[in-house]
Design a protein around this motif. Structure first.
Motif, short mmCIF file in Angstrom:
data_model
loop_
_atom_site.label_atom_id
_atom_site.label_comp_id
_atom_site.label_asym_id
_atom_site.label_seq_id
_atom_site.Cartn_x
_atom_site.Cartn_y
_atom_site.Cartn_z
N PHE B 273 3.12 13.03 -9.09
CA PHE B 273 1.88 12.70 -8.96
C PHE B 273 1.83 11.30 -8.66
O PHE B 273 1.13 10.95 -7.66
CB PHE B 273 1.15 12.88 -10.19
CG PHE B 273 -0.10 12.66 -10.13
CD1 PHE B 273 -1.26 13.31 -9.95
CD2 PHE B 273 -0.60 11.49 -10.90
CE1 PHE B 273 -2.31 13.16 -9.76
CE2 PHE B 273 -2.03 11.17 -10.76
CZ PHE B 273 -3.19 11.68 -10.21
N ILE B 274 2.55 10.17 -9.29
CA ILE B 274 2.61 9.07 -8.88
C ILE B 274 3.13 8.91 -7.69
O ILE B 274 2.54 7.91 -6.61
CB ILE B 274 3.55 8.29 -9.96
CG1 ILE B 274 3.04 8.47 -11.38
CG2 ILE B 274 3.68 6.81 -9.34
CD1 ILE B 274 4.00 7.75 -12.36
N GLY B 275 4.19 9.51 -7.12
CA GLY B 275 4.49 9.33 -5.69
C GLY B 275 3.70 9.69 -4.51
O GLY B 275 3.31 8.98 -3.55
N ILE B 276 3.10 10.82 -4.86
CA ILE B 276 1.84 11.22 -3.76
C ILE B 276 0.68 10.17 -3.81
O ILE B 276 0.14 9.97 -2.84
CB ILE B 276 1.34 12.81 -4.29
CG1 ILE B 276 2.43 13.62 -4.11
CG2 ILE B 276 0.17 12.95 -3.46
CD1 ILE B 276 2.17 15.17 -4.25
N ALA B 277 0.28 9.94 -5.04
CA ALA B 277 -0.79 8.88 -5.30
C ALA B 277 -0.39 7.50 -4.36
O ALA B 277 -1.25 6.98 -3.64
CB ALA B 277 -1.10 8.64 -6.43
N LEU B 278 0.82 7.16 -4.34
CA LEU B 278 1.22 6.13 -3.62
C LEU B 278 1.13 6.08 -2.48
O LEU B 278 0.94 5.28 -1.61
CB LEU B 278 2.77 5.73 -4.26
CG LEU B 278 3.21 4.33 -4.49
CD1 LEU B 278 2.64 3.79 -5.53
CD2 LEU B 278 4.59 4.30 -4.78
N ALA B 279 1.92 7.46 -1.86
CA ALA B 279 1.73 7.82 -0.42
C ALA B 279 0.31 7.48 -0.11
O ALA B 279 -0.01 7.19 1.05
CB ALA B 279 2.46 8.97 -0.19
N TYR B 280 -0.48 8.31 -0.81
CA TYR B 280 -1.74 8.28 -0.13
C TYR B 280 -2.61 6.91 -0.25
O TYR B 280 -3.33 6.61 0.87
CB TYR B 280 -2.63 9.21 -1.22
CG TYR B 280 -4.19 9.51 -0.84
CD1 TYR B 280 -4.39 10.48 0.48
CD2 TYR B 280 -5.06 9.13 -1.35
CE1 TYR B 280 -5.66 10.67 0.87
CE2 TYR B 280 -6.40 9.30 -0.93
CZ TYR B 280 -6.60 10.14 0.40
OH TYR B 280 -7.97 10.28 0.59
N ARG B 281 -2.33 6.02 -1.12
CA ARG B 281 -2.86 4.91 -1.20
C ARG B 281 -2.71 4.04 -0.26
O ARG B 281 -3.58 3.57 0.35
CB ARG B 281 -2.56 4.11 -2.65
CG ARG B 281 -3.19 2.83 -2.81
CD ARG B 281 -2.77 2.42 -4.18
NE ARG B 281 -1.19 2.04 -3.94
CZ ARG B 281 -0.74 0.74 -4.01
NH1 ARG B 281 -1.67 -0.27 -3.98
NH2 ARG B 281 0.64 0.40 -3.76
N LYS B 282 -1.38 3.88 0.15
CA LYS B 282 -1.00 3.02 1.33
C LYS B 282 -1.60 3.48 2.76
O LYS B 282 -1.79 2.63 3.30
CB LYS B 282 0.48 3.01 1.63
CG LYS B 282 1.33 2.45 0.27
CD LYS B 282 1.11 1.17 0.31
CE LYS B 282 1.60 0.50 -1.06
NZ LYS B 282 1.48 -0.92 -1.36
N LYS B 283 -1.69 4.91 2.78
CA LYS B 283 -2.32 5.26 3.97
C LYS B 283 -3.80 5.07 4.19
O LYS B 283 -4.23 4.54 5.26
CB LYS B 283 -1.99 6.97 4.03
CG LYS B 283 -1.41 7.39 5.03
CD LYS B 283 -1.45 8.99 5.20
CE LYS B 283 -0.70 9.45 6.34
NZ LYS B 283 -0.79 10.78 6.19
N ALA B 284 -4.43 5.13 2.95
CA ALA B 284 -5.89 4.81 2.86
C ALA B 284 -6.19 3.32 3.35
O ALA B 284 -7.12 3.09 3.94
CB ALA B 284 -6.40 5.11 1.55
#
Lengths: 266, 286
Positions: B273-284
Motif C-alpha cells: 500500500f505504501i509503495g503504491i501510494a508513493l509511486a502514485y504521489r510522485k506521478k501526480a
C-alpha cells in the motif's frame, strides 16, 4: 568514443554475469546429475548414470511422478477453464464490482505460498477433504488460474470486438459464436494457458507438502530428500522436473508468440 | 419478449462470470477467512477446538523470539530488495537502452523460464555449489583464496533470495525503462545533462512507478520464502515463514501459526500500500 565502447562491453559482460548467476544452479544441477561423485565439486568426477538408474528403480519415485502428472494435468484443465471464463467476462462485460472481481482471481499468487499452504490445510481439513490428490488440485487451481487468465485476456485483446457482433448479425446465437468464433480464436492462448498452469503446478512444493498427506508429488519427495542430506538423486529428479517444466513454458511461449506473429501478418 | 431476452443474456453472462466467483469464494476467500478465525481457536490435548479467545495472540506477542524473528525477517527481506534492485539495474539499463528489440525479447523470454522451474532444486544446487568443498571454493582455491563458509550465513540466504527475485526484477525494470519516451532522454543529453545525471534525474524519475512495483514484488517474494533461509541460511535465526513451518508441522499449533501468517499478511499489505501510494504521489506531482 572509445570509452563509450568500453562501457558497452562492460555492460554486456554484466548482463552475461547476471545470466550466469540465474542459470548456474540449473546447469550445475544437470551436470551433477551425470556425475559420479557423491559430493560434487570441481574437478568433476567421471560420467555416470548411477543416480538415474537409482531413481528409475525406486517405486516411490514412480508413484510420485504419476501423482505429479495427475495433479498438474487436472490443475491445468480446471485453471484454464476458470481463467477463460474470467478473461471473457472481463473482455465482454462491464459490471459493478469489476475491480474486486478481477482482484479475486489475481490476488492468490501475491500471497506467500507458506501462508496459502497453512490456510488451505486448515480449511480443507475442516471440510474433510485434505490429504488427497485432489486437495492439491483444488489448491493449485486457485494459484494457477491467474496465469491462464492473463494469457487468454491478452489474446482477447487482439480480437476485433466487431467479430463477435458480426457473427450475431449473421444469425449465430451467443453460444454458437462462443463455440465457432471466440474459442477458435483463443485456442493458442488456451493451449499456452494449459502449459503454464501445468508448469507452475508441476514445481509447486509448499502447498503440496502441506495438503497432500501421504500422496506425495515429485517436489514433495525432493523436499523430503533434501531435508535429510546431500543426495545426488535430487539432481537427477530435479533435472527431470526442470526439463518437464521448461518444455511446458517454451511450448506456451511458442504457441502464443507464433500466433501473434501470424495474426499481425494477416 | 424483451424480458425473456434479458434473462437469456443473463444466463449467458453468468455462465462465464460465476465459476470463478464460486471457486474463489470456496477455495481462496474461504481458507483465508477461516485462517483468521482459526487464530482465535484453542488447542486442547493436541486437538483444535473452535472458540473466540485472544490467547494465541497474547502468547505470540509476549514471546521475544516472535519479535526477534519479525525484525530479522523484515531486515533481511529489505536488504534483499535493495540488493536485487541495485544488482539488477545495470543489466536492465543495458537491456532497455543498449540492446536491440529482438535481443531484449530474447532476454526476457529466457528470464521467464527460471520463474517456472523448480526453485527447490535450484536452491539445492546452490547448497552444493556453495558448500565448503563446493565449486566456488574449489575455484577460489586455484587462485589462492578461501575456503570460505558461505552456507548457514545471511550470505547464503541472500544468494537464495537473489535466485528467486533477480529474474523478475530484471524483467520488470527492463520493461519499465524500455517504455520511457526516448526523446526525453535525448533532450536531456542535448541540454548538456551528463550520462549519470541523465540516469538519476531523468530515467529513474520517469520509471519510478515500475521500479517501485518491482521492489514490492521483490520484498513479497523474499519475505514469504522459507526455502532460502532454511537450507542456505541454516535457520539459526528463524524467519517468520520458518516459524509458521515449525509451529504447524511439529507443534500442531495451527492457531499460533495463523497468528504469524496474519501478521505477515498485514505487513505485506502495508508495504504494498505504501509503495503504491508513493509511486502514485510522485506521478501526480509531475
Amino acid at each position: 568514443m572509445n570509452s563509450k565502447r568500453i562501457l558497452n562491453i562492460a555492460l554486456g559482460a554484466y548482463v552475461g554475469a547476471i545470466f550466469v548467476f540465474v542459470f548456474a544452479p540449473i546447469v550445475f544441477s544437470v551436470v551433477f546429475s551425470f556425475n559420479s561423485q557423491r559430493f560434487p565439486t570441481i574437478p568433476l568426477g567421471s560420467f555416470s548414470t548411477e543416480w538415474y538408474v537409482k531413481i528409475l528403480n525406486d517405486p516411490d519415485i514412480w508413484k510420485a511422478a504419476l501423482n505429479s502428472l495427475i495433479v498438474s494435468s487436472s490443475t491445468a484443465v480446471i485453471a484454464t477453464v476458470l481463467g477463460f471464463c474470467t478473461a471473457y467476462s472481463d473482455f465482454r462485460y462491464n459490471f459493478r464490482f469489476k475491480g474486486p472481481y478481477i482482484a479475486l482471481i489475481l490476488l492468490p499468487p501475491t500471497i506467500p505460498l507458506i501462508i496459502m499452504a497453512l490456510a488451505m490445510l486448515a480449511w480443507l481439513s475442516k471440510l474433510g477433504i485434505s490429504g488427497q490428490l485432489w486437495s492439491v488440485v483444488i489448491a493449485h487451481s486457485v494459484l494457477t488460474a491467474p496465469f491462464a487468465m492473463a494469457i487468454i485476456r491478452l489474446r482477447l485483446n487482439q480480437m476485433d470486438p466487431d467479430l463477435e457482433s458480426a457473427s450475431w448479425n449473421l444469425g449465430g446465437s451467443e453460444w454458437a459464436t462462443m463455440r465457432y468464433v471466440i474459442i477458435p480464436f483463443c485456442k493458442p492462448a488456451i493451449i499456452s494457458g494449459l502449459c503454464l498452469a501445468a508448469a507452475v503446478s508441476f514445481d509447486e512444493f509448499a502447498v503440496s507438502w502441506f495438503v497432500s498427506g501421504l500422496n506425495k508429488t515429485l517436489p514433495v519427495v525432493i523436499l523430503e530428500i533434501v531435508q535429510g542430506n546431500i543426495d545426488p538423486q535430487v539432481n537427477a529428479i530435479g533435472t527431470f522436473v526442470f526439463f518437464t517444466s521448461m518444455t511446458l513454458v517454451i511450448l506456451a511461449q511458442i504457441f502464443f508468440v507464433q500466433r501473434q506473429i501470424k495474426s499481425t501478418k494477416s | 419478449m424483451l424480458i425473456k431476452k434479458i434473462q437469456k443474456i443473463n444466463v449467458y453472462a453468468m455462465t462465464w462470470r460465476l465459476p470463478i466467483i464460486v471457486w474463489q469464494l470456496l477455495f481462496f476467500v474461504g481458507p483465508v477467512i477461516f485462517m483468521i478465525a482459526m487464530s482465535f481457536f484453542l488447542v486442547k490435548n493436541y486437538r483444535m477446538t473452535e472458540a473466540f479467545e485472544f490467547v494465541n495472540w497474547s502468547k505470540m506477542f509476549s514471546k521475544n523470539y516472535f519479535w526477534d524473528s519479525y525484525l530479522h525477517t523484515v531486515t533481511i527481506a529489505s536488504v534483499s530488495t535493495v540488493f536485487a534492485m541495485i544488482i539488477a539495474f545495470p543489466a536492465s539499463f543495458a537491456l532497455a537502452f543498449k540492446a536491440s528489440e529482438k535481443l531484449r525479447r530474447w532476454a526476457i523470454f529466457l528470464l521467464i523460464i527460471p520463474f517456472f522451474t523448480s526453485y527447490l532444486v535450484r536452491t539445492f544446487s546452490w547448497f552444493v555449489i556453495l558448500s565448503e568443498n563446493g565449486v566456488v571454493n574449489a575455484l577460489l582455491g586455484y587462485i589462492g583464496f578461501g575456503p570460505y563458509t558461505m552456507l548457514n550465513t545471511n550470505f547464503g540466504t541472500l544468494v537464495g533470495y537473489m535466485t528467486l527475485t533477480l529474474p523478475l526484477v530484471v524483467i520488470l525494470q527492463t520493461i519499465t525503462m524500455a517504455s520511457i519516451d526516448r526523446t526525453l532522454i535525448e533532450a536531456a543529453r542535448n541540454l548538456g545533462c551528463k550520462p549519470l545525471a541523465t540516469i538519476w534525474r531523468v530515467i529513474i524519475p520517469l520509471s519510478k512507478a515500475g521500479l517501485i512495483v518491482a521492489a514490492i514484488f521483490c520484498f513479497i517474494l523474499s519475505f514469504g520464502d522459507f526455502v532460502a533461509p532454511f537450507y542456505l541460511g541454516g535457520s539459526q535465526e528463524p524467519t517468520l515463514p520458518i516459524l509458521i513451518l515449525d509451529t504447524t508441522k511439529s507443534g500442531q499449533q495451527w492457531p499460533r501459526a495463523a497468528v504469524v501468517a496474519i501478521v505477515m499478511m498485514i505487513t505485506l499489505f502495508s508495504v504494498a500500500f505504501i509503495g503504491i501510494a508513493l509511486a502514485y504521489r510522485k506521478k501526480a506531482k509531475k
